[in-house]
Design an enzyme around this catalytic site. Structure first.
Site, PDB file in Angstrom:
ATOM      1  CB  ILE A  24      -2.744 -11.161 -24.667  1.00 35.06           C
ATOM      2  CG1 ILE A  24      -3.201 -11.262 -26.137  1.00 35.06           C
ATOM      3  CG2 ILE A  24      -3.385 -12.265 -23.806  1.00 35.06           C
ATOM      4  CD1 ILE A  24      -2.653 -12.463 -26.875  1.00 35.06           C
ATOM      5  CD  GLN A  27      -7.575   0.692 -25.383  1.00 33.29           C
ATOM      6  OE1 GLN A  27      -8.606   1.334 -25.478  1.00 33.29           O
ATOM      7  NE2 GLN A  27      -6.407   1.273 -25.121  1.00 33.29           N
ATOM      8  CG  ASP A  28      -2.818  -0.743 -25.767  1.00 30.70           C
ATOM      9  OD1 ASP A  28      -3.950  -0.259 -25.914  1.00 30.70           O
ATOM     10  OD2 ASP A  28      -1.823  -0.067 -25.460  1.00 30.70           O
ATOM     11  CB  ALA A 102       0.673  -2.287 -16.740  1.00 33.28           C
ATOM     12  CB  SER A 145       3.005   5.499 -19.784  1.00 37.44           C
ATOM     13  OG  SER A 145       2.009   6.459 -19.517  1.00 37.44           O
ATOM     14  CD  GLU A 147       0.302   9.604 -15.258  1.00 34.42           C
ATOM     15  OE1 GLU A 147      -0.439  10.017 -16.179  1.00 34.42           O
ATOM     16  OE2 GLU A 147       0.220  10.018 -14.089  1.00 34.42           O
ATOM     17  CE1 TYR A 168       0.612   2.450 -15.657  1.00 30.91           C
ATOM     18  CE2 TYR A 168       0.771   4.785 -16.189  1.00 30.91           C
ATOM     19  CZ  TYR A 168       0.675   3.470 -16.593  1.00 30.91           C
ATOM     20  OH  TYR A 168       0.644   3.182 -17.938  1.00 30.91           O
ATOM     21  CG  ASN A 197      -3.954   9.506 -22.138  1.00 31.11           C
ATOM     22  OD1 ASN A 197      -2.843   9.990 -21.987  1.00 31.11           O
ATOM     23  ND2 ASN A 197      -4.801   9.343 -21.147  1.00 31.11           N
ATOM     24  CG  HIS A 198      -3.283   4.118 -26.827  1.00 27.66           C
ATOM     25  ND1 HIS A 198      -2.149   4.530 -26.172  1.00 27.66           N
ATOM     26  CD2 HIS A 198      -3.353   2.786 -26.646  1.00 27.66           C
ATOM     27  CE1 HIS A 198      -1.552   3.496 -25.625  1.00 27.66           C
ATOM     28  NE2 HIS A 198      -2.272   2.422 -25.885  1.00 27.66           N
ATOM     29  NE  ARG A 210     -16.624   1.490 -23.307  1.00 24.32           N
ATOM     30  CZ  ARG A 210     -16.695   0.195 -22.992  1.00 24.32           C
ATOM     31  NH1 ARG A 210     -15.626  -0.423 -22.525  1.00 24.32           N
ATOM     32  NH2 ARG A 210     -17.805  -0.497 -23.169  1.00 24.32           N
TER      33      ARG A 210
HETATM   34  P1  NAP Z   1      -5.254  -2.512 -19.806  1.00 23.64           P
HETATM   35  O1  NAP Z   1      -6.430  -2.541 -20.700  1.00 23.64           O
HETATM   36  O2  NAP Z   1      -5.426  -2.083 -18.396  1.00 23.64           O
HETATM   37  O3  NAP Z   1      -4.591  -3.964 -19.843  1.00 23.64           O
HETATM   38  C1  NAP Z   1      -3.614  -4.341 -18.914  1.00 23.64           C
HETATM   39  C2  NAP Z   1      -3.295  -5.801 -19.113  1.00 23.64           C
HETATM   40  O4  NAP Z   1      -2.321  -6.180 -18.116  1.00 23.64           O
HETATM   41  C3  NAP Z   1      -4.493  -6.731 -18.912  1.00 23.64           C
HETATM   42  O5  NAP Z   1      -4.375  -7.800 -19.819  1.00 23.64           O
HETATM   43  C4  NAP Z   1      -4.298  -7.218 -17.494  1.00 23.64           C
HETATM   44  O6  NAP Z   1      -4.911  -8.471 -17.231  1.00 23.64           O
HETATM   45  C5  NAP Z   1      -2.789  -7.365 -17.486  1.00 23.64           C
HETATM   46  N1  NAP Z   1      -2.236  -7.442 -16.129  1.00 23.64           N
HETATM   47  C6  NAP Z   1      -2.540  -6.700 -15.048  1.00 23.64           C
HETATM   48  N2  NAP Z   1      -1.842  -7.119 -13.984  1.00 23.64           N
HETATM   49  C7  NAP Z   1      -1.080  -8.162 -14.395  1.00 23.64           C
HETATM   50  C8  NAP Z   1      -0.176  -9.036 -13.755  1.00 23.64           C
HETATM   51  N3  NAP Z   1       0.086  -8.954 -12.451  1.00 23.64           N
HETATM   52  N4  NAP Z   1       0.426  -9.998 -14.495  1.00 23.64           N
HETATM   53  C9  NAP Z   1       0.149 -10.127 -15.817  1.00 23.64           C
HETATM   54  N5  NAP Z   1      -0.710  -9.346 -16.476  1.00 23.64           N
HETATM   55  C10 NAP Z   1      -1.319  -8.360 -15.776  1.00 23.64           C
HETATM   56  O7  NAP Z   1      -4.110  -1.567 -20.405  1.00 23.64           O
HETATM   57  P2  NAP Z   1      -3.923  -1.047 -21.920  1.00 23.64           P
HETATM   58  O8  NAP Z   1      -4.658   0.242 -22.060  1.00 23.64           O
HETATM   59  O9  NAP Z   1      -4.183  -2.155 -22.859  1.00 23.64           O
HETATM   60  O10 NAP Z   1      -2.380  -0.668 -21.909  1.00 23.64           O
HETATM   61  C11 NAP Z   1      -1.387  -1.635 -22.277  1.00 23.64           C
HETATM   62  C12 NAP Z   1      -0.047  -1.200 -21.709  1.00 23.64           C
HETATM   63  O11 NAP Z   1       0.290   0.091 -22.209  1.00 23.64           O
HETATM   64  C13 NAP Z   1      -0.012  -1.079 -20.204  1.00 23.64           C
HETATM   65  O12 NAP Z   1       1.288  -1.409 -19.772  1.00 23.64           O
HETATM   66  C14 NAP Z   1      -0.256   0.415 -19.956  1.00 23.64           C
HETATM   67  O13 NAP Z   1       0.296   0.791 -18.723  1.00 23.64           O
HETATM   68  C15 NAP Z   1       0.485   0.996 -21.130  1.00 23.64           C
HETATM   69  N6  NAP Z   1       0.009   2.290 -21.631  1.00 23.64           N
HETATM   70  C16 NAP Z   1      -1.304   2.455 -21.937  1.00 23.64           C
HETATM   71  C17 NAP Z   1      -1.737   3.657 -22.450  1.00 23.64           C
HETATM   72  C18 NAP Z   1      -3.172   3.889 -22.823  1.00 23.64           C
HETATM   73  O14 NAP Z   1      -3.548   5.048 -23.021  1.00 23.64           O
HETATM   74  N7  NAP Z   1      -3.976   2.845 -22.996  1.00 23.64           N
HETATM   75  C19 NAP Z   1      -0.806   4.701 -22.662  1.00 23.64           C
HETATM   76  C20 NAP Z   1       0.527   4.465 -22.356  1.00 23.64           C
HETATM   77  C21 NAP Z   1       0.937   3.259 -21.860  1.00 23.64           C
HETATM   78  P3  NAP Z   1      -6.489  -8.556 -16.817  1.00 23.64           P
HETATM   79  O15 NAP Z   1      -7.243  -8.436 -18.131  1.00 23.64           O
HETATM   80  O16 NAP Z   1      -6.596  -9.890 -16.208  1.00 23.64           O
HETATM   81  O17 NAP Z   1      -6.770  -7.398 -15.913  1.00 23.64           O
HETATM   82  O1  G4F Z   2      -8.593   8.264 -18.398  1.00 25.22           O
HETATM   83  P1  G4F Z   2      -7.622   8.466 -17.306  1.00 25.22           P
HETATM   84  O2  G4F Z   2      -7.822   7.679 -16.070  1.00 25.22           O
HETATM   85  O3  G4F Z   2      -6.184   8.269 -17.933  1.00 25.22           O
HETATM   86  P2  G4F Z   2      -4.708   8.700 -17.453  1.00 25.22           P
HETATM   87  O4  G4F Z   2      -4.654   9.003 -15.998  1.00 25.22           O
HETATM   88  O5  G4F Z   2      -4.254   9.779 -18.373  1.00 25.22           O
HETATM   89  O6  G4F Z   2      -3.884   7.369 -17.706  1.00 25.22           O
HETATM   90  C1  G4F Z   2      -4.026   6.654 -18.923  1.00 25.22           C
HETATM   91  O7  G4F Z   2      -3.122   7.167 -19.862  1.00 25.22           O
HETATM   92  C2  G4F Z   2      -1.731   6.982 -19.528  1.00 25.22           C
HETATM   93  C3  G4F Z   2      -0.905   7.634 -20.656  1.00 25.22           C
HETATM   94  O8  G4F Z   2      -0.674   8.973 -20.344  1.00 25.22           O
HETATM   95  C4  G4F Z   2      -1.470   5.505 -19.402  1.00 25.22           C
HETATM   96  F1  G4F Z   2      -0.153   5.283 -19.171  1.00 25.22           F
HETATM   97  C5  G4F Z   2      -2.319   4.932 -18.295  1.00 25.22           C
HETATM   98  O9  G4F Z   2      -2.105   3.518 -18.216  1.00 25.22           O
HETATM   99  C6  G4F Z   2      -3.794   5.180 -18.622  1.00 25.22           C
HETATM  100  O10 G4F Z   2      -4.110   4.411 -19.766  1.00 25.22           O
HETATM  101  O11 G4F Z   2      -7.622  10.031 -16.871  1.00 25.22           O
HETATM  102  C7  G4F Z   2      -7.411  11.053 -17.808  1.00 25.22           C
HETATM  103  C8  G4F Z   2      -7.679  12.399 -17.140  1.00 25.22           C
HETATM  104  C9  G4F Z   2      -6.947  12.589 -15.806  1.00 25.22           C
HETATM  105  O12 G4F Z   2      -6.396  13.874 -15.761  1.00 25.22           O
HETATM  106  C10 G4F Z   2      -8.044  12.464 -14.749  1.00 25.22           C
HETATM  107  O13 G4F Z   2      -7.811  13.221 -13.566  1.00 25.22           O
HETATM  108  O14 G4F Z   2      -9.068  12.475 -16.826  1.00 25.22           O
HETATM  109  C11 G4F Z   2      -9.208  13.013 -15.534  1.00 25.22           C
HETATM  110  N1  G4F Z   2     -10.520  12.595 -15.010  1.00 25.22           N
HETATM  111  C12 G4F Z   2     -11.524  13.461 -14.696  1.00 25.22           C
HETATM  112  N2  G4F Z   2     -12.564  12.757 -14.209  1.00 25.22           N
HETATM  113  C13 G4F Z   2     -10.904  11.346 -14.727  1.00 25.22           C
HETATM  114  C14 G4F Z   2     -12.202  11.444 -14.224  1.00 25.22           C
HETATM  115  N3  G4F Z   2     -10.277  10.157 -14.879  1.00 25.22           N
HETATM  116  C15 G4F Z   2     -10.971   9.037 -14.514  1.00 25.22           C
HETATM  117  N4  G4F Z   2     -10.388   7.829 -14.684  1.00 25.22           N
HETATM  118  N5  G4F Z   2     -12.233   9.083 -14.011  1.00 25.22           N
HETATM  119  C16 G4F Z   2     -12.889  10.273 -13.836  1.00 25.22           C
HETATM  120  O15 G4F Z   2     -14.017  10.321 -13.360  1.00 25.22           O
END
Ligand code: NAP
Ligand code: G4F
Length: 355
Positions: A24, A27-28, A102, A145, A147, A168, A197-198, A210
């Site tokens: 919670i 981000q999501d 996660a 995901s 991914e 991951y 990705n969102h 970001r």
């Molecule tokens: P996020 O901002 O990284 O948030 C992750 C959350 O998980 C945080 O609240 C974190 O707590 C908590 N967490 C980490 N380790 C934990 C543990 N050991 N026990 C309990 N909670 C733990 O991720 P998000 O972007 O909101 O994504 C939410 C979910 O969707 C994740 O499962 C992510 O893998 C998945 N997802 C995200 C995307 C995307 O693009 N954002 C896409 C596909 C799937 P802290 O705040 O204390 O770190």
């Molecule tokens: O923003 P990223 O780190 O996101 P990534 O790897 O796509 O993962 C995110 O989306 C997944 C859904 O497909 C989630 F499941 C996962 O939890 C997370 O939210 O990287 C996006 C792309 C990658 O190809 C990376 O190699 O950006 C490229 N990139 C280039 N320069 C970089 C950078 N990524 C990061 N983090 N930092 C850089 O400087």
């Protein structure tokens, strides 16, 4: 969005429905909590113990709901700690569980693969086992995901083969499959959202969008002169997190549990995101962005683009925020936040001088 009234076998809601959200504080989790609170849910979230504050993203909600007398609770628990999960579930008895917690950073998962697998893969089993053993009648959402698709070619749909390219991604495939298995083995109403990705102004600072929007703000205000990135060619289907959490909820309102791809259907490269973000602040990205191989990954996911036609058809879900709007929203938010911080800093300096 199309949401059917709940039929036979569904959770009866004579009172306020209860939702439990792992992750919670992420981000999501924060957008989902806002969305569910507007729908009148009693919200319970799991938070990890941390030596510094980790509830910034939900503090406003806590304050607002506190004043309005609504129900919002945070509980200490951890996905690596089965007993804490079991206790929370037994105590709260939620109607809906959203498993968003996660270690969600792909690059970091190469550094800490065992921990990532523990939290992402085994954490999901721990939660599912707690539901089964307690005999909880609830609906379960698994945060799967894109991914998981890894190296398979776009567009990716529910029928696309998984070929994960990171620890991951591998852990998410396990979590996805085990949720499907509990659905098939025990009849659990478990749905998986395969989200592309969102992003948002609340996105973690080390994800690429970001990292870029923050750097644009710092460069625009004269506090930074370079931005180092890794692979500029990778393509992602970037949507707005606020739109995507609505799909999570819609999945749990269906009579039958199922899996859904959620994405915008439009992909852009990291370079294109950077170009648009810098341009929005009146800057030419080529003057500021440098490539640093330190940010390359041992294996890359090159091209993700969602085919979300099933979600359009069944859930009636569609994204509202476009790519240019998302870029503008993130850059504007980081510029405004930095301006506020600088102003606050100036005021603090002025106060210090007055003394
Ligand atoms: P996020 O901002 O990284 O948030 C992750 C959350 O998980 C945080 O609240 C974190 O707590 C908590 N967490 C980490 N380790 C934990 C543990 N050991 N026990 C309990 N909670 C733990 O991720 P998000 O972007 O909101 O994504 C939410 C979910 O969707 C994740 O499962 C992510 O893998 C998945 N997802 C995200 C995307 C995307 O693009 N954002 C896409 C596909 C799937 P802290 O705040 O204390 O770190
Ligand atoms: O923003 P990223 O780190 O996101 P990534 O790897 O796509 O993962 C995110 O989306 C997944 C859904 O497909 C989630 F499941 C996962 O939890 C997370 O939210 O990287 C996006 C792309 C990658 O190809 C990376 O190699 O950006 C490229 N990139 C280039 N320069 C970089 C950078 N990524 C990061 N983090 N930092 C850089 O400087």
């Amino acid at each position: 969005m199309r949401v059917r009234p709940r039929g036979t076998g569904s959770v009866a809601h004579c009172t306020m429905p209860k939702a439990l959200i792992t992750g919670i504080t992420g981000q999501d989790g924060s957008y989902l909590a806002e969305f569910l609170s507007a729908k009148g849910y009693e919200i319970h979230g799991l938070k990890r113990r941390s030596s510094s504050f980790n509830t910034d993203r939900v503090d406003h909600l806590y304050e607002d709901l506190h004043k309005s007398g609504a129900k919002f609770f945070l509980h200490f628990a951890d996905l690596s700690d089965a007993s804490s999960l079991a206790w929370c579930l037994a105590d709260i008895r939620p109607d809906e569980i959203y498993n968003l917690g996660a270690q969600s950073h792909v690059k970091v998962s190469f550094d800490i693969p065992e921990y990532t697998s523990d939290v992402v893969a085994l954490g999901t089993v721990r939660l599912l086992e707690a539901i089964r053993r307690i005999g909880l009648k609830c609906r379960f959402y698994q945060a799967s995901s894109s991914e998981m698709f890894g190296s398979t070619l776009p567009p990716q749909s529910e029928a696309t083969r998984f070929h994960p390219r990171s620890p991951y991604g591998c852990a998410k495939v396990f979590a996805h499959q085990i949720a499907v298995n509990y659905r098939e083995s025990y009849g659990l109403h478990a749905s998986c959202g395969i989200l592309f990705n969102h992003e948002s102004p609340r996105r973690g600072e080390t994800f690429v969008t970001r990292k870029i929007s923050r750097a644009v703000a710092h460069i625009r205000l004269g506090l930074q002169d370079q931005l180092y990135l890794g692979n500029l060619e990778a393509r992602r289907d970037w949507g707005f997190a606020g739109d995507f959490v609505e799909a999570m909820w819609a999945m749990l309102q269906q009579d039958q549990p199922d899996d859904y791809v959620i994405g915008t259907g439009e992909a852009h490269s990291v370079g294109e995101f950077a170009e648009a973000a810098f341009a929005h602040a009146g800057l030419d990205w080529r003057k500021y962005v440098k490539v640093d191989p330190r940010y390359y990954r041992p294996a890359e996911v090159d091209d993700l683009r969602a085919d979300a036609s099933k979600a359009h058809r069944v859930l009636g879900w569609r994204p509202r925020v476009s790519f240019p709007e998302l870029v503008r929203m993130m850059v504007d938010a980081d510029l405004a936040a930095l301006e506020r911080k600088l102003k606050g800093g100036m005021e603090a300096v002025a106060l210090t001088k007055e003394r």
